[in-house]
Design a protein around this motif. Structure first.
Motif: not given
Length: 585
Positions: A221-247
């Protein structure tokens, strides 16, 4: 008009040339190995008249028909010409040059492995330390990645921790193992660090760890702290858009491509491959009234991005279109980075597939772009007879109270939104609105080389203000459109009724009174009101700071007064006896 004599007298060496119109306004800046040869290639002689070549683009033909003067600057090498051309385009923003505004330096995450207890830091510059590891660049999400690593792993949290010699709060909440008191060995610490490095190199693992942490906090029930991690996830997620592309090979490539549509709108997309994986991407919107030249865009980006020493220098720069000055750009990069970097347009194979991926994503960005803004801005250009579509607008306003706490504000509108990180405050000295506006505009002009001018200035004021702006811009050799908007006065006070205020629009050669429901008027009012809000908020903050600085009230007394009066201005206007009675309650 341009004459044969003007063409024949041009220098035959490295340098830049400027096309100017009959009013002395710079229309275009170009570079050349041989100025005379390059400029003459634009013209033909017909019946003793000098005319534009018929095979030129529409943009160049229109420009040459307006050209009456040619100014040149001779330099010692083509690389010097490249740099000077880039500098002048940013400073003067000629009408027929394409300006790439965004030359920000991307952040990296670094760690000095030679330290006993290494810790991650964010940097934009090369750190001259031994055994330094770099990760990036990160056009977005860098701070969130860094904060996440320190939240997930018990590493040394602050620079000052080791020097403290005493376990602190981070140890008590299990965020640090207190190496400052010797509670963990170097070897055990390095094991934690290696786990953190694995997560840093694999953003999907980082997201999994953050999501688990968020769920654990939510279950408690620590929703404020959980929301901090939710916001981080939202900002980091776009960095994984090309994660399937590797050589399998650990290639370090910077991948650039330009995709354009029929309405002179382009996307420059940038992909960054490190150790065979695309770790980040970014893009820039480029808009013009004329066709967009790929060569100009690639050249400007390379000159802007590689002028500062980079922590990680790519092996190759892959581009989507052939450009004419690859050798000079490679020499430029070698001079500034100390490493040979090959610029190439791949035709087949894995490198060509990277360009195809970049093009696919740029096309998707173009598809998603809102075309409503273009319709509105084209209408603004037509209604107010501007020389160019105002894709980027700067709006200025001043604020003062009895000519004390004199401040000004500049807000920026671009890509259908207010660009908050481009807003600027100004502390001013002038004792009247005219001199305050002069001071603010002068300081903005002085910053053109680092922060290029927009397409349009909108000023809170009338004829005097726009004439002042025109004079200042002419003295700087810059030609941009100017509009003034003067508030309707009722009983000598500004009337700001939304949708009903009959504000007056001032142009350099005319005055307009548009109907209150006119879309263009309402748009300018929206911009002006945002500038007013920004300036007056700054003004109030300055008054508040001054009040707090000079007050004799204790913090508890200030809180009590604010609870009663609501703001510092009312407190300041209250009598001493009234305040004394309130503080007694």
């Amino acid at each position: 008009m341009i004459t044969q004599e003007i063409l024949n007298n041009l220098p035959t060496t490295f340098g830049i040339y400027q096309y100017l119109d009959h009013q002395g306004r710079v229309l275009y800046v170009g570079k050349a190995k041989n100025i005379k040869k390059r400029v003459k290639s634009y013209f033909k002689i017909q019946d003793t008249k000098v005319l534009p070549q018929s095979n030129l683009s529409q943009r160049i033909q229109i420009m040459l028909n307006q050209t009456t003067q040619i100014h040149t600057i001779v330099v010692s090498s083509e690389q010097d010409a490249l740099l000077l051309e880039n500098s002048l385009i940013k400073q003067l923003k000629p009408k027929y040059n394409i300006l790439l505004r965004d030359d920000k330096t991307y952040p990296y995450i670094c760690i000095d492995m030679s330290e006993d207890f290494p810790r991650f830091e964010m940097t934009r510059k090369v750190q001259h330390k031994k055994e330094m590891l770099y990760f990036g660049p990160y056009p977005s999400g860098c701070r969130d990645i860094l904060d996440s690593l320190y939240a997930l792993f018990a590493l040394v949290q602050k620079k000052s921790c080791i020097k403290g010699k005493k376990a602190c709060l981070f140890y008590q909440i299990n965020r640090c193992k207190a190496p400052c008191e010797g509670k963990i060995t170097k070897e055990a610490y390095k094991e934690i660090l290696q786990e953190a490095l694995k997560v840093l190199k694999n953003k999907n693992k980082l997201l999994e760890a953050l999501e688990q942490k968020m769920l654990d906090l939510a279950q408690k029930l620590l929703f404020e702290e959980a929301n901090i991690y939710k916001q981080r996830i939202q900002k980091i997620t776009p960095l994984t858009n090309f994660s399937q592309i590797s050589y399998p090979q650990p290639y370090d490539f910077d991948i650039l491509s330009i995709v354009k549509n029929h309405s002179h709108h382009a996307i420059l997309i940038k992909l960054f491959m490190r150790e065979g994986k695309i770790i980040a991407s970014d893009f820039e919107n480029i808009k013009s009234d004329y066709e967009i030249d790929d060569n100009d865009i690639y050249t400007q980006f390379i000159l802007n991005h590689y002028k500062e020493k980079l922590p990680i220098i790519p092996q190759n720069i892959l581009i989507g279109t052939d450009i004419e000055n690859i050798k000079e750009l490679e020499d430029f990069i070698y001079q500034y980075q100390g490493k040979k970097v090959v610029i190439q347009k791949p035709l087949k194979g894995f490198k060509a597939s990277l360009i195809a991926i970049a093009n696919q994503n740029a096309n998707e960005i173009l598809r998603q772009q809102n075309q409503q803004e273009n319709t509105l801005l084209k209408g603004i250009k037509d209604v107010f007879k501007l020389s160019q579509t105002p894709f980027r607008i700067e709006v200025f306003d001043t604020s003062h109270h009895n000519f004390s706490f004199k401040v000004g504000g500049m807000i920026v509108f671009e890509n259908n939104r207010f660009v908050k990180n481009a807003y600027r405050h100004y502390h001013l000295e002038g004792n009247d609105e005219y001199s305050q506006m002069q001071e603010m505009l002068t300081r903005r002009i002085e910053s053109f080389e680092k922060n290029p001018p927009p397409n349009l200035w909108l000023l809170d004021g009338g004829k005097a203000q726009i004439n002042l702006a025109k004079k200042l811009l002419q003295s700087a050799g810059v030609d941009i459109d100017i509009i003034g908007i003067a508030k309707e006065k009722l009983d000598h006070k500004a009337h700001r009724a939304k949708g009903r205020a009959k504000d007056t629009i001032y142009l350099l050669d005319s005055v307009l009174h548009l109907d209150t429901n006119h879309t263009s008027l309402q748009f300018l009012q929206k911009l002006r009101d945002e500038a007013h809000r920004f300036a007056i908020t700054f003004h109030k903050n300055q008054k508040t700071k001054n009040f707090i600085k000079n007050t004799t009230y204790s913090p508890s007394e200030l809180k009590k007064l604010l609870d009663y009066y609501g703001n510092f201005t009312t407190i300041n206007n209250a009598s001493k006896e009234e305040i004394r009675q309130i503080l007694k309650k």
